[in-house]
Motif scaffolding. Structure first.
Motif, PDB file in Angstrom:
ATOM      1  N   GLU A 100      22.839 -12.384 -51.189  1.00 59.74           N
ATOM      2  CA  GLU A 100      22.416 -11.051 -51.603  1.00 59.74           C
ATOM      3  C   GLU A 100      20.916 -11.027 -51.886  1.00 59.74           C
ATOM      4  OE1 GLU A 100      24.884 -10.192 -54.938  1.00 59.74           O
ATOM      5  OE2 GLU A 100      26.584  -9.523 -53.721  1.00 59.74           O
ATOM      6  N   ALA A 101      20.432 -12.068 -52.571  1.00 63.45           N
ATOM      7  CA  ALA A 101      18.992 -12.153 -52.852  1.00 63.45           C
ATOM      8  C   ALA A 101      18.200 -12.234 -51.553  1.00 63.45           C
ATOM      9  CB  ALA A 101      18.703 -13.374 -53.728  1.00 63.45           C
ATOM     10  N   GLU A 102      18.679 -13.020 -50.618  1.00 63.39           N
ATOM     11  CA  GLU A 102      17.986 -13.166 -49.342  1.00 63.39           C
ATOM     12  C   GLU A 102      18.004 -11.853 -48.557  1.00 63.39           C
ATOM     13  OE1 GLU A 102      19.772 -16.452 -47.349  1.00 63.39           O
ATOM     14  OE2 GLU A 102      18.851 -17.951 -48.662  1.00 63.39           O
ATOM     15  N   ALA A 103      19.096 -11.103 -48.668  1.00 64.87           N
ATOM     16  CA  ALA A 103      19.182  -9.811 -47.984  1.00 64.87           C
ATOM     17  C   ALA A 103      18.142  -8.839 -48.532  1.00 64.87           C
ATOM     18  CB  ALA A 103      20.585  -9.227 -48.140  1.00 64.87           C
ATOM     19  N   ILE A 104      17.948  -8.863 -49.851  1.00 69.27           N
ATOM     20  CA  ILE A 104      16.939  -7.985 -50.456  1.00 69.27           C
ATOM     21  C   ILE A 104      15.543  -8.413 -50.036  1.00 69.27           C
ATOM     22  CG2 ILE A 104      15.951  -7.150 -52.627  1.00 69.27           C
ATOM     23  CD1 ILE A 104      18.716  -7.512 -53.906  1.00 69.27           C
ATOM     24  N   MET A 105      15.292  -9.723 -50.004  1.00 72.51           N
ATOM     25  CA  MET A 105      13.972 -10.203 -49.577  1.00 72.51           C
ATOM     26  C   MET A 105      13.683  -9.800 -48.137  1.00 72.51           C
ATOM     27  SD  MET A 105      13.392 -13.915 -51.424  1.00 72.51           S
ATOM     28  CE  MET A 105      15.022 -14.623 -51.218  1.00 72.51           C
ATOM     29  N   LYS A 106      14.691  -9.939 -47.291  1.00 70.54           N
ATOM     30  CA  LYS A 106      14.523  -9.550 -45.891  1.00 70.54           C
ATOM     31  C   LYS A 106      14.245  -8.057 -45.781  1.00 70.54           C
ATOM     32  CE  LYS A 106      16.741  -9.888 -41.346  1.00 70.54           C
ATOM     33  NZ  LYS A 106      17.932 -10.387 -40.603  1.00 70.54           N
ATOM     34  N   TYR A 107      14.940  -7.266 -46.601  1.00 71.54           N
ATOM     35  CA  TYR A 107      14.730  -5.817 -46.581  1.00 71.54           C
ATOM     36  C   TYR A 107      13.315  -5.459 -47.032  1.00 71.54           C
ATOM     37  CZ  TYR A 107      15.145  -0.863 -47.451  1.00 71.54           C
ATOM     38  OH  TYR A 107      14.922   0.498 -47.432  1.00 71.54           O
TER      39      TYR A 107
END
Length: 207
Positions: A100-107
């Motif tokens: 989830e954290a990585e998804a936010i960073m990618k976003y």
């Protein structure tokens, strides 16, 4: 000899300066400059600073959750705990929180924002039993969901962000909270023989 030494020092300083220029490092300490703390004008469009900061808070919250779940997972993996189902469940939860954290960073990168990672404090390392761990996880997920809803409100004028949060997080968080609530209820129902209830749930989590 002094001339050669002086020339070597000048060359070294020049190279260090060049490295700082090309790699974005501050001279003298090798730490990145503030460039990474700024938006990317080439990509960023209508991406409010307050929204970027909110998303950074959420990604750091997910990293903390991943850290906590990892602590839980390997506590129940101990030989004197021997609860492989709890270990499996919390390890999967740790990986999910990190994703989830990585998804936010990618976003954030897609929108041309900036990423700010914070220091992680050491989590609790002794969890006594499965019930206490599940209760803590339930409270943590409720806090994560509350903060995600806050970010959704702050980003109300940015439909792209609100859609991202709704599609990727809000529905999932509700399901996780319900699941953890059910596990807590099951464990509490074994008032006369808690160990039996924990054993049964552990088998269910492992299967």
């Amino acid at each position: 000899m002094k001339t050669v030494l002086l020339s070597s020092i000048v060359i070294a300083c020049t190279l260090l300066g060049a490295r700082a220029f090309f790699y974005g490092e501050e001279e003298g300490n090798g730490v990145g400059t503030q460039k990474g703390q700024q938006e990317v004008p080439l990509v960023s469009q209508n991406f409010a600073t307050k929204v970027i900061n909110e998303l950074n808070d959420r990604l750091n919250g997910s990293l903390v959750a991943s850290y906590v779940y990892l602590s839980m997972a390997y506590w129940f993996d101990r030989a004197d705990m021997a609860l492989p189902g709890f270990h499996k469940y919390f390890l999967a939860a740790s990986h999910k929180a990190r994703n989830e954290a990585e998804a936010i960073m990618k976003y954030i990168n897609r929108r041309g924002g900036y990423i700010r990672l914070k220091n992680l404090k050491s989590p609790i390392t002794v969890w006594r039993d499965g019930l206490k761990a599940m209760e803590y996880a339930l409270g943590m997920e409720k806090d994560l969901n509350k903060n995600m809803l806050k970010t959704h409100t702050v980003a109300s004028n940015d439909p792209h962000v609100t859609h991202f949060l709704e599609d990727r997080f809000l529905e999932t968080k509700v399901d996780v909270i319900k699941e953890l609530g059910e596990y807590v209820t099951r464990l509490k129902s074994f008032t006369k023989d808690y160990s039996l209830g924990e054993y049964i749930l552990d088998k269910d989590l492992h299967d």
